[in-house]
Motif scaffolding. Structure first.
Motif, mmCIF file in Angstrom:
data_model
loop_
_atom_site.group_PDB
_atom_site.id
_atom_site.type_symbol
_atom_site.label_atom_id
_atom_site.label_comp_id
_atom_site.label_asym_id
_atom_site.label_seq_id
_atom_site.Cartn_x
_atom_site.Cartn_y
_atom_site.Cartn_z
ATOM 1 N N ARG A 22 -0.021 6.980 -9.742
ATOM 2 C CA ARG A 22 1.412 6.679 -9.848
ATOM 3 C C ARG A 22 1.816 5.641 -8.804
ATOM 4 N NH1 ARG A 22 1.803 12.136 -11.794
ATOM 5 N NH2 ARG A 22 1.644 13.041 -9.704
ATOM 6 N N ALA A 23 1.238 5.731 -7.611
ATOM 7 C CA ALA A 23 1.542 4.749 -6.565
ATOM 8 C C ALA A 23 1.103 3.346 -6.982
ATOM 9 C CB ALA A 23 0.857 5.154 -5.261
ATOM 10 N N ILE A 24 -0.069 3.260 -7.593
ATOM 11 C CA ILE A 24 -0.574 1.961 -8.041
ATOM 12 C C ILE A 24 0.296 1.392 -9.156
ATOM 13 C CG2 ILE A 24 -2.520 0.833 -9.189
ATOM 14 C CD1 ILE A 24 -4.323 2.874 -7.658
ATOM 15 N N LEU A 25 0.707 2.257 -10.069
ATOM 16 C CA LEU A 25 1.508 1.817 -11.212
ATOM 17 C C LEU A 25 2.958 1.544 -10.833
ATOM 18 C CD1 LEU A 25 1.753 1.352 -14.294
ATOM 19 C CD2 LEU A 25 2.258 3.796 -14.511
ATOM 20 N N GLU A 26 3.584 2.467 -10.121
ATOM 21 C CA GLU A 26 5.021 2.378 -9.849
ATOM 22 C C GLU A 26 5.361 1.617 -8.573
ATOM 23 O OE1 GLU A 26 6.469 6.387 -9.906
ATOM 24 O OE2 GLU A 26 5.528 6.830 -11.851
ATOM 25 N N ASP A 27 4.513 1.759 -7.538
ATOM 26 C CA ASP A 27 4.777 1.088 -6.266
ATOM 27 C C ASP A 27 4.021 -0.223 -6.126
ATOM 28 O OD1 ASP A 27 6.043 3.519 -5.825
ATOM 29 O OD2 ASP A 27 4.467 4.306 -4.537
ATOM 30 N N HIS A 28 3.160 -0.512 -7.107
ATOM 31 C CA HIS A 28 2.300 -1.702 -7.073
ATOM 32 C C HIS A 28 1.365 -1.686 -5.863
ATOM 33 C CE1 HIS A 28 4.923 -3.075 -10.261
ATOM 34 N NE2 HIS A 28 5.958 -2.957 -9.459
ATOM 35 N N ALA A 29 0.963 -0.491 -5.455
ATOM 36 C CA ALA A 29 0.077 -0.351 -4.300
ATOM 37 C C ALA A 29 -1.296 -0.933 -4.606
ATOM 38 C CB ALA A 29 -0.055 1.121 -3.920
ATOM 39 N N GLU A 30 -1.855 -1.616 -3.626
ATOM 40 C CA GLU A 30 -3.192 -2.199 -3.750
ATOM 41 C C GLU A 30 -4.186 -1.537 -2.801
ATOM 42 O OE1 GLU A 30 -3.204 -6.486 -3.918
ATOM 43 O OE2 GLU A 30 -1.151 -6.502 -4.697
ATOM 44 N N ALA A 31 -3.723 -0.521 -2.078
ATOM 45 C CA ALA A 31 -4.583 0.312 -1.241
ATOM 46 C C ALA A 31 -3.875 1.645 -1.055
ATOM 47 C CB ALA A 31 -4.859 -0.334 0.108
ATOM 48 N N ILE A 32 -4.663 2.687 -0.810
ATOM 49 C CA ILE A 32 -4.118 4.028 -0.650
ATOM 50 C C ILE A 32 -4.572 4.598 0.686
ATOM 51 C CG2 ILE A 32 -4.105 6.400 -1.534
ATOM 52 C CD1 ILE A 32 -2.594 4.488 -3.334
ATOM 53 N N ILE A 33 -3.633 5.181 1.424
ATOM 54 C CA ILE A 33 -3.934 5.853 2.683
ATOM 55 C C ILE A 33 -3.938 7.352 2.445
ATOM 56 C CG2 ILE A 33 -3.074 6.373 4.998
ATOM 57 C CD1 ILE A 33 -1.885 3.559 5.072
ATOM 58 N N LEU A 34 -5.005 8.020 2.899
ATOM 59 C CA LEU A 34 -5.086 9.476 2.815
ATOM 60 C C LEU A 34 -4.251 10.076 3.941
ATOM 61 C CD1 LEU A 34 -8.899 10.024 2.103
ATOM 62 C CD2 LEU A 34 -7.016 10.025 0.471
ATOM 63 N N GLY A 35 -3.231 10.836 3.573
ATOM 64 C CA GLY A 35 -2.270 11.321 4.555
ATOM 65 C C GLY A 35 -2.561 12.675 5.134
ATOM 66 N N PRO A 68 6.378 0.870 0.450
ATOM 67 C CA PRO A 68 7.727 1.220 -0.001
ATOM 68 C C PRO A 68 7.965 2.708 -0.237
ATOM 69 C CG PRO A 68 6.479 0.202 -1.780
ATOM 70 C CD PRO A 68 5.655 0.055 -0.547
ATOM 71 N N LYS A 69 6.894 3.498 -0.329
ATOM 72 C CA LYS A 69 7.105 4.918 -0.604
ATOM 73 C C LYS A 69 5.980 5.749 -0.015
ATOM 74 C CE LYS A 69 8.442 8.074 -4.313
ATOM 75 N NZ LYS A 69 8.808 8.180 -5.738
ATOM 76 N N VAL A 70 6.363 6.853 0.626
ATOM 77 C CA VAL A 70 5.397 7.855 1.071
ATOM 78 C C VAL A 70 5.393 8.964 0.029
ATOM 79 C CG1 VAL A 70 4.791 9.554 2.839
ATOM 80 C CG2 VAL A 70 5.761 7.328 3.511
ATOM 81 N N ARG A 71 4.254 9.161 -0.573
ATOM 82 C CA ARG A 71 4.121 10.153 -1.639
ATOM 83 C C ARG A 71 3.436 11.404 -1.099
ATOM 84 N NH1 ARG A 71 4.681 8.546 -6.918
ATOM 85 N NH2 ARG A 71 5.413 6.402 -7.197
ATOM 86 N N ALA A 72 3.604 12.508 -1.833
ATOM 87 C CA ALA A 72 2.995 13.758 -1.386
ATOM 88 C C ALA A 72 2.605 14.601 -2.584
ATOM 89 C CB ALA A 72 3.978 14.536 -0.505
ATOM 90 N N ILE A 73 1.578 15.421 -2.369
ATOM 91 C CA ILE A 73 1.181 16.394 -3.378
ATOM 92 C C ILE A 73 1.527 17.781 -2.859
ATOM 93 C CG2 ILE A 73 -0.640 14.937 -4.322
ATOM 94 C CD1 ILE A 73 -2.663 16.604 -2.759
ATOM 95 N N ASP A 74 1.803 18.686 -3.775
ATOM 96 C CA ASP A 74 2.266 20.021 -3.403
ATOM 97 C C ASP A 74 1.072 20.943 -3.148
ATOM 98 O OD1 ASP A 74 3.932 22.075 -2.820
ATOM 99 O OD2 ASP A 74 4.550 22.487 -4.885
ATOM 100 N N PHE A 111 0.841 -1.192 0.000
ATOM 101 C CA PHE A 111 0.000 0.000 0.000
ATOM 102 C C PHE A 111 0.878 1.244 0.000
ATOM 103 C CE2 PHE A 111 0.491 -1.836 4.193
ATOM 104 C CZ PHE A 111 0.979 -0.787 4.963
ATOM 105 N N SER A 112 0.274 2.378 -0.284
ATOM 106 C CA SER A 112 1.007 3.642 -0.324
ATOM 107 C C SER A 112 0.259 4.710 0.457
ATOM 108 C CB SER A 112 1.202 4.129 -1.765
ATOM 109 O OG SER A 112 2.147 3.342 -2.451
ATOM 110 N N ILE A 113 1.027 5.674 0.942
ATOM 111 C CA ILE A 113 0.480 6.866 1.587
ATOM 112 C C ILE A 113 0.612 8.030 0.612
ATOM 113 C CG2 ILE A 113 0.785 8.540 3.448
ATOM 114 C CD1 ILE A 113 2.082 6.227 5.073
ATOM 115 N N VAL A 114 -0.453 8.817 0.505
ATOM 116 C CA VAL A 114 -0.372 10.085 -0.226
ATOM 117 C C VAL A 114 -0.706 11.181 0.765
ATOM 118 C CG1 VAL A 114 -1.172 11.467 -2.164
ATOM 119 C CG2 VAL A 114 -1.051 8.975 -2.390
#
Length: 241
Positions: free
Chosen positions: A167-180, A138-144, A111-114
Motif C-alpha cells: 500500500r505504501a508503494i502504491l499510495e505513497d509512491h514509496a521507493e524504499a521501505i523502512i522496517l519500524g 509522507p506517511k508512517v504506516r503501522a500493522i496491528d 520512502f515509507s516506514i512500516v
C-alpha cells in the motif's frame, strides 16, 4: 572499534537479533557488544514504557563507558533514550530510526516506514520530524501486531508487512521501505525480493554510521544540548569524563 548495541527493553531474544544484524554488516576488526536493562518493560509501546526504558539505556551507556566502548547504537524504533545517552556517552550514539531514515534518503527520493503496533507511530513521527524528512516520507504506516508477537517467529509479521508495504508503494509512491521495529533483520531479504524495492533495517544502518563516525574521529558535541549533565552537589556525576 568497540560498538555497543543497546536494546532498551528486557527481551533477550530481541537483543540477540540486534547483535546478528550488527555483526552481519560490521567491518573486520569491529567488535559488536550488546546489552539491555536488567529491569523495565519487555517492549516499548507507550510513553510510560519509554520513560522506564530510558533509565536502563543510561545505565547501559555508563557500563559501556567503563568497558571502553567507543560508540553506541540505540536499538529501538523511536530511538528511546537517545538524547540522554548522548549526554552520558563520550563517543557517538546513533539511533536505529534516524540511521534508517538517513540511509533511505540516500537511496530513494520517497520512502515509507512500516512500524508496529499502530499507537507507536508517534515515536517514529517524532524522529522523522526531528530529521526534517517528512516531505520525503509522507506517511508512517503501522500493522496491528504487538511487538512481542515478533519475538518467537518473525514470519508472524511477514504477511501484514507485505500488505502494508505494498500500500505504501502504491499510495505513497514509496521507493524504499523502512522496517519500524528492532529485531526484524530476518525480514529484510524476503521482503526486498517480494516488494522489489530496498528494505532498510535500522540496527545495521546505525552500526555502519557509528563505524564511520569513529573512523573520522567524530563524537557528540558537548558544547550545549548534549553536554554532560551537571553534577549535583554531593551527587553522582551526570556523565563519564
Amino acid at each position: 572499534m568497540r560498538i555497543k548495541i543497546i536494546n532498551p527493553n528486557t527481551t533477550v531474544s530481541f537483543t540477540e537479533r540486534c547483535v546478528i544484524a550488527g555483526r552481519a554488516v560490521a567491518a573486520p576488526g569491529t567488535l559488536i557488544l550488546a546489552g539491555h536493562p536488567a529491569t523495565g518493560p519487555a517492549s516499548v509501546e507507550s510513553h510510560i514504557d519509554e520513560v522506564a526504558a530510558t533509565l536502563g539505556v543510561i545505565e547501559q551507556v555508563r557500563a559501556g563507558e567503563a568497558e571502553g566502548v567507543g560508540g553506541y547504537v540505540i536499538a529501538c524504533f523511536g530511538d528511546t533514550g537517545l538524547d540522554a545517552a548522548r549526554e552520558v556517552a563520550t563517543g557517538p550514539v546513533v539511533g536505529m530510526t534516524e540511521a534508517a531514515l538517513y540511509a533511505a534518503a540516500l537511496i530513494a527520493p520517497v520512502f515509507s516506514i512500516v512500524t508496529l503496533p499502530p499507537r507507536t507511530r508517534v515515536f517514529a513521527e517524532r524522529v522523522l520530524w526531528h530529521a526534517g524528512l517528512e516531505r520525503r516520507c509522507p506517511k508512517v504506516r503501522a500493522i496491528d501486531v504487538a511487538v512481542l508477537d515478533c519475538d518467537d517467529e518473525a514470519s508472524v509479521v511477514m504477511e501484514p508487512f507485505i500488505a502494508e508495504a505494498r500500500r505504501a508503494i502504491l499510495e505513497d509512491h514509496a521507493e524504499a521501505i523502512i522496517l519500524g521495529c528492532a529485531g526484524l533483520q530476518p525480514l529484510v531479504e524476503p521482503l526486498s525480493l517480494t516488494l522489489g524495492v530496498p528494505v532498510i533495517e535500522g540496527v545495521a544502518a546505525a552500526v555502519k554510521l557509528v563505524e564511520a563516525l569513529l573512523a573520522m574521529r567524530l563524537a557528540t558535541s558537548k558544547r550545549g544540548a548534549w553536554g554532560y549533565p551537571p553534577q549535583p552537589p554531593g551527587g553522582r556525576p551526570g556523565g563519564m569524563r
